[in-house]
Design an enzyme around this catalytic site. Structure first.
Site, PDB file in Angstrom:
ATOM      1  N   HIS A   1       0.871  -1.177   0.000  1.00  0.00           N
ATOM      2  CA  HIS A   1       0.000   0.000   0.000  1.00  0.00           C
ATOM      3  C   HIS A   1       0.904   1.222   0.000  1.00  0.00           C
ATOM      4  O   HIS A   1       1.873   1.266   0.750  1.00  0.00           O
ATOM      5  CB  HIS A   1      -0.898  -0.025   1.236  1.00  0.00           C
ATOM      6  CG  HIS A   1      -2.038   0.936   1.180  1.00  0.00           C
ATOM      7  ND1 HIS A   1      -1.858   2.301   1.237  1.00  0.00           N
ATOM      8  CD2 HIS A   1      -3.369   0.734   1.054  1.00  0.00           C
ATOM      9  CE1 HIS A   1      -3.047   2.884   1.158  1.00  0.00           C
ATOM     10  NE2 HIS A   1      -3.982   1.959   1.049  1.00  0.00           N
TER      11      HIS A   1
ATOM     12  N   ARG B   1      -6.823  10.287  -0.008  1.00  0.00           N
ATOM     13  CA  ARG B   1      -6.676  10.794  -1.377  1.00  0.00           C
ATOM     14  C   ARG B   1      -8.018  10.838  -2.091  1.00  0.00           C
ATOM     15  O   ARG B   1      -8.291  11.758  -2.847  1.00  0.00           O
ATOM     16  CB  ARG B   1      -5.673   9.926  -2.146  1.00  0.00           C
ATOM     17  CG  ARG B   1      -4.222  10.250  -1.787  1.00  0.00           C
ATOM     18  CD  ARG B   1      -3.248   9.231  -2.366  1.00  0.00           C
ATOM     19  NE  ARG B   1      -3.332   7.963  -1.649  1.00  0.00           N
ATOM     20  CZ  ARG B   1      -3.267   6.768  -2.199  1.00  0.00           C
ATOM     21  NH1 ARG B   1      -3.089   6.662  -3.501  1.00  0.00           N
ATOM     22  NH2 ARG B   1      -3.365   5.686  -1.478  1.00  0.00           N
TER      23      ARG B   1
END
Ligand SMILES: Cc1cc2nc3c(=O)[nH]c(=O)nc-3n(C[C@H](O)[C@H](O)[C@H](O)COP(=O)(O)OP(=O)(O)OC[C@H]3O[C@@H](n4cnc5c(N)ncnc54)[C@H](O)[C@@H]3O)c2cc1C
Ligand code: SF4
Ligand code: SF4
Ligand code: FES
Lengths: 651, 253
Positions: free
Chosen positions: A249, A269
């Site tokens: 990740h 995000r």
């Protein structure tokens, strides 16, 4: 070992995360008696940690969304290596699985018209993730847990016993599957609390044990993730696929050291956060790979407009699939544009008002405040890649979750195929629900079929139970023998574990080479030898040193599967990046690497050896193939394969 | 702490159901570490069989509950830096539940109580995908659903802390809050008010708010769940007509 505690069930589910609980619910609703075993307390499985959301094309926020678009995104994210049948079933069934949770009491965040709200995430064309702030996994597991309680209450009303059809064996670890003539017959394990052994007999077993992240040093995963299901399946005779594909990740915490690896949700995000390097540049604009050219914004202005108007603008490259973002961060840091503690900066503070950040990302706010003294509404976060998820796993039949071993099923993160070479965020929670349910049906049908054929239930053999008990007790036996002849004290399981984690992290991490893979396999062989001398202190009652010593068997097997597969695949794709073969190779797209236990060479009962073979993935069904533009497929497929497309390729 | 790395004495309760004592460990603590990190270091270097529960190490799973200097806390969310050089650090298991070993206790009480609370009762005639609820209406129950089941509130509540005899009649704050959560769920159709008093023991709570103070999720258990439930109980008990009227209006919408 006739005095060992024994329990009988129709279906034994190993694992109480989303996949295991959903499978158990389904089997119970089909009238079977179900036992659930898990290593932690009920409700603490890894699923509880999932943050961002659960992907399902419900079309609540973007009406244009459909299962076909979700299917395409999933295949793209996995770079077309996915089991397309799994991706199809997943995209089609995910909405029903999410809606069903509402009827069991789940409370997702809402849209203005009162439906389930959906958020943006990397690689998903439309806002698609059902969520509850940034604690979606908690909602999911609690809802399933409460559904189990509801079913137990119904059973109690009928039979006077809460546990007449559904029983949870918490803090109980399975160390071996038991078989009878090649078919699964049950499982052997120990109670963590007392160290006493327990045998489960069941004609159907569902593995739902989750991932392998604890083999890596920097990881978002908990101690439970030791690859047990994958190793249990291998030892019972099933295969693994795609084990070279491990997801790093892009955004784990990097500082302070004690929290290194803890996840920072992609929701940051999705909700407007952007990545910057130490020069303040939004570097992701420089990392859009050719296969995604044209699908992502090219300027910061366009990217910023996209949050408000997604039809007229393209999305920000901050939301490229995870493999792309992780590699980009890796490069920025390597080239000297990293942050103070070796990460990059993730900035939400300058993008949203403080109150909004706290409302949308409460646990991220809390996590940084408490653990890093960082106020994310005022300063950027420091983030870097962390081992997060394994795409590979147990080879299963897409429709039923059946493995090659009769009666053995698998679902959730421990199963392979669905995500291809890279998983999209949010596609795991939906995977658990869709395939957990299907494995529950598969197991129920298997038991039903056995009864209908008048077949005998497979039996557990005493000698297998004795052998499993002996293996489990070996670390104590060595302790009783004290120091060995040459005076060396035995191996400390914690030290062995740390060495294994370092090996996997340094040599089988984000960027790989042949030399590193070979070195990794050498070191793993050394660790395998040292594991034979592992010694634990104390007694069997709740002894974490002993538990770790037993988990190491599984971590080593799975580590070898990952390194051997990674050595074999001479291309870069999704979660597997080879520095010595840096590009996609269409000839590798249709090849699947299959790991199985080795029958040749010296036998090692503690950590059976594995080997990797190449197999072919079935070509995609024509109607699904036709969902893609020829132009896109050309980036992934060989010309010969493209002739199957309705627009035809030139052979 | 003074420097980035420090040596500290940490006193940890070790023992089992029969017997136990505080054991001193001299151990390194590095900058930024939490108590759980230090306990892990003790495990790895000095006491490999030290029993601790933990999973997420990020305050999300509610496994690592214990008492630090007598206060119920999550081991993974307690920074070493909150202790000065002169503070003692004493770590003991949750007091309200029977000890299994070291810092691990038998929390089955909580799972038994969870089963005693009737599950969500969905509205008849509303199929999957047809649920419509406003964000404002789900927020109250959502607050309660943030619960990570660490059982720190159950541990601290004086109704059962050192009062074994109350355990059968009292669900504890976590589960009383679960009743409130369902009661405030916009689409739950069960009436939960009589049972919360008569079966789950809401009457034993005298709103000291200790539960709220220890909740690592910051849930306002007392103000938002327990007191409103007490008000609902009080309304009913004093005025049956209110109850009747409410039930009817609830059925209508
Ligand atoms: C921090 C974090 C955030 C995430 N966020 C998201 C997200 O937003 N969206 C998304 O889709 N995915 C997310 N993921 C991924 C997703 O959470 C996991 O892939 C998923 O929860 C795995 O579920 P599972 O049911 O397969 O296994 P788990 O939930 O991990 O459950 C495994 C179970 O198996 C049991 N078990 C294991 N071995 C044994 C054994 N030997 N004997 C007995 N029991 C055993 C364990 O005790 C546990 O109960 C996230 C992952 C992490 C780590
Ligand atoms: S407010 Fe009530 S439930 Fe909470 S600690 Fe006090 S008495 Fe217990
Ligand atoms: S209400 Fe708070 S203190 Fe109580 S169990 Fe839940 S999270 Fe823990
Ligand atoms: S380890 Fe999960 S809350 Fe502490």
């Amino acid at each position: 070992m006739t005095d060992t505690e024994r329990h009988e069930a129709d279906v034994l589910v190993i694992g109480a995360g989303g996949a295991g609980l959903r499978a158990a619910i389904e089997a119970r609703e089909r009238g079977l008696r179900v036992a659930i075993v898990c290593k932690s307390l009920f409700g603490k499985a890894h699923t509880v940690m999932a943050e961002g959301g659960c992907a399902a094309a419900m079309g609540n926020v973007a009406e244009k969304d459909s299962w076909q678009v979700h299917f395409r995104d999933t295949m793209r994210g996995g770079k077309f290596l996915n089991s397309w049948r799994m991706a199809e079933l997943h995209a089609q069934e995910a909405p029903d699985r999410v809606w069903e949770l509402e009827t069991w009491g789940a409370l997702f965040d809402r849209t203005a018209d009162g439906r389930i709200h959906q958020r943006n995430f990397g690689g998903h064309t439309y806002p698609r993730l059902a969520h509850v702030g940034d604690r979606t996994g908690l909602e999911l597991i609690r809802t399933l847990q409460q559904r189990i309680v509801a079913l137990q209450q119904a059973d109690h009303a009928e039979t006077g016993d809460h546990e007449s059809r559904l029983r949870v064996f918490a803090e109980c670890t399975v160390t071996e599957l038991l078989t009878d003539g090649g078919a699964v017959a049950g499982a052997f394990g120990y109670w963590r609390e007392s160290g006493r052994f327990v045998v489960f007999t069941a004609p159907a077993v569902v593995l739902a044990t989750g991932g392998i992240g604890k083999s890596f040093q920097v990881t978002s995963n908990s101690w439970e993730y030791t690859g047990d299901g994958q190793a249990l399946a291998l030892r019972a005779g099933a295969d693994l696929v795609d084990m070279e594909f491990v997801q790093f990740h892009p955004t784990g915490m990097v500082w302070p050291p004690s929290v290194k690896g803890i996840l920072v949700t992609e929701g940051v995000r999705g909700d407007g956060g952007v990545l910057r390097n130490s020069r303040g540049e939004r570097f992701m604009f420089g990392y859009v790979p050719d296969v995604f050219k044209g699908q992502y914004a090219q300027t910061e202005d366009e990217a910023d407009r996209w949050y408000d108007d997604q039809d007229a603008n393209r999305r920000t490259p901050d939301l490229l699939p995870r493999d792309e973002v992780a590699r980009a961060i890796n490069t920025e840091v390597k080239e000297g544009r990293g942050s103070k503690h070796g990460g990059v900066l993730l900035d939400i503070a300058s993008r949203l008002p403080a109150e909004e950040i706290k409302r949308r990302l409460p646990s991220m706010y809390h996590q940084f405040k408490e653990l890093a003294d960082v106020d994310i509404t005022a300063e950027p976060m420091e983030v870097g890649p962390t081992c997060h998820y394994v795409m590979g796993g147990i080879d299963v039949d897409p429709d039923t979750g059946a493995t090659a071993v009769p009666g053995l099923f698998a679902a959730g993160e421990c199963a392979g195929g669905m995500h291809g070479s890279n998983r999209l965020g949010g596609n795991s929670l939906s995977d658990l629900l869709v395939f957990g349910r299907r494995a529950g049906i598969g197991a129920a049908d298997h038991v039903g079929g056995l009864a209908a054929r008048g077949g005998r239930r497979p039996a557990v053999h005493d000698e297998d139970v004795d052998a499993a008990a002996e293996l489990a007790l070996a670390p104590f036996a060595r302790a009783a023998g004290g120091v060995d002849e040459d005076g060396a004290a035995g191996e400390n399981p914690y030290a062995l574990h740390a060495d294994l984690q370092r090996t996997m992290n340094d040599l089988v991490g984000i960027i790989r080479t042949e030399a590193e893979m070979t070195a990794a396999l050498d070191r793993l062989a050394g660790l395998r030898a040292r594991l034979r001398d592992v010694v634990v202190e104390g007694h069997r009652q709740y002894n974490p040193g002993w538990h770790l010593a037993l988990d190491l068997r599984n971590m080593l097997m799975v580590g070898e599967a990952v390194a051997s597969s990674a050595l074999r695949r001479t291309e870069s794709r999704g979660g597997h990046t080879r520095d010595d073969y840096p590009t996609l190779d269409a000839r590798w797209r249709h090849r699947v690497l299959v790991t199985h236990t080795r029958t040749d060479g010296p036998a090692d009962p503690v950590v059976p050896r594995v080997a990797v073979d190449v197999a072919e993935r079935d070509p995609m069904r024509p109607d699904l193939f036709a969902l893609f533009e020829l132009e896109e497929l050309e980036k992934y497929y060989t010309p010969a394969e493209l002739t199957a497309h309705p627009e035809g390729g030139t052979p | 702490m003074t420097g980035p790395s420090d040596s500290r004495v940490v006193r940890v309760w070790r023992g089992d159901a029969d017997d136990g004592e505080l054991v001193d460990f001299q151990v390194e603590a590095h900058e930024g570490e939490v108590v759980l990190d230090v306990l892990h270091r003790i495990q790895a270097t000095q006491a490999p069989d030290l029993a601790i529960r933990w999973n997420c190490k990020a305050g999300k799973c509610g496994s690592c509950s214990a008492e630090i200097n007598g206060r119920p806390r999550l081991l993974c969310m307690t920074r070493m830096s909150v202790f000065t050089q002169y503070d003692e650090i004493v770590i003991t298991p949750l007091r309200t539940f029977p000890v299994i070993r070291d810092l691990v206790t038998d929390v089955s009480f909580n799972y038994t109580k969870a089963r005693e609370i009737p599950a969500f009762v969905p509205p008849p005639g509303l199929g999957p995908g047809e649920y419509r609820m406003a964000q404002a209406d789900v927020e109250r129950s959502q607050e309660f659903r943030k619960c990570i089941e660490c059982f720190l509130c159950q541990d601290v509540c004086h109704v059962v802390r050192d009062h074994e005899e109350n355990k059968s009649a009292f669900a504890g704050p976590r589960h009383l809050m679960r009743v409130a959560e369902l009661e405030m769920h916009p689409l739950d159709t069960a009436d939960r008010v009589p049972a919360v008093q008569d079966q789950h023991g809401l009457g034993l709570c005298n709103i000291t708010k200790c539960c709220t103070e220890v909740c690592p999720e910051g849930i306002k258990i007392t103000d938002n769940a327990l007191i409103p439930m007490k008000e609902r109980v009080a309304d009913r008990r004093y005025d049956p007509l209110v109850w009747l009227g409410r039930t009817i209006s609830r059925r209508r919408d």
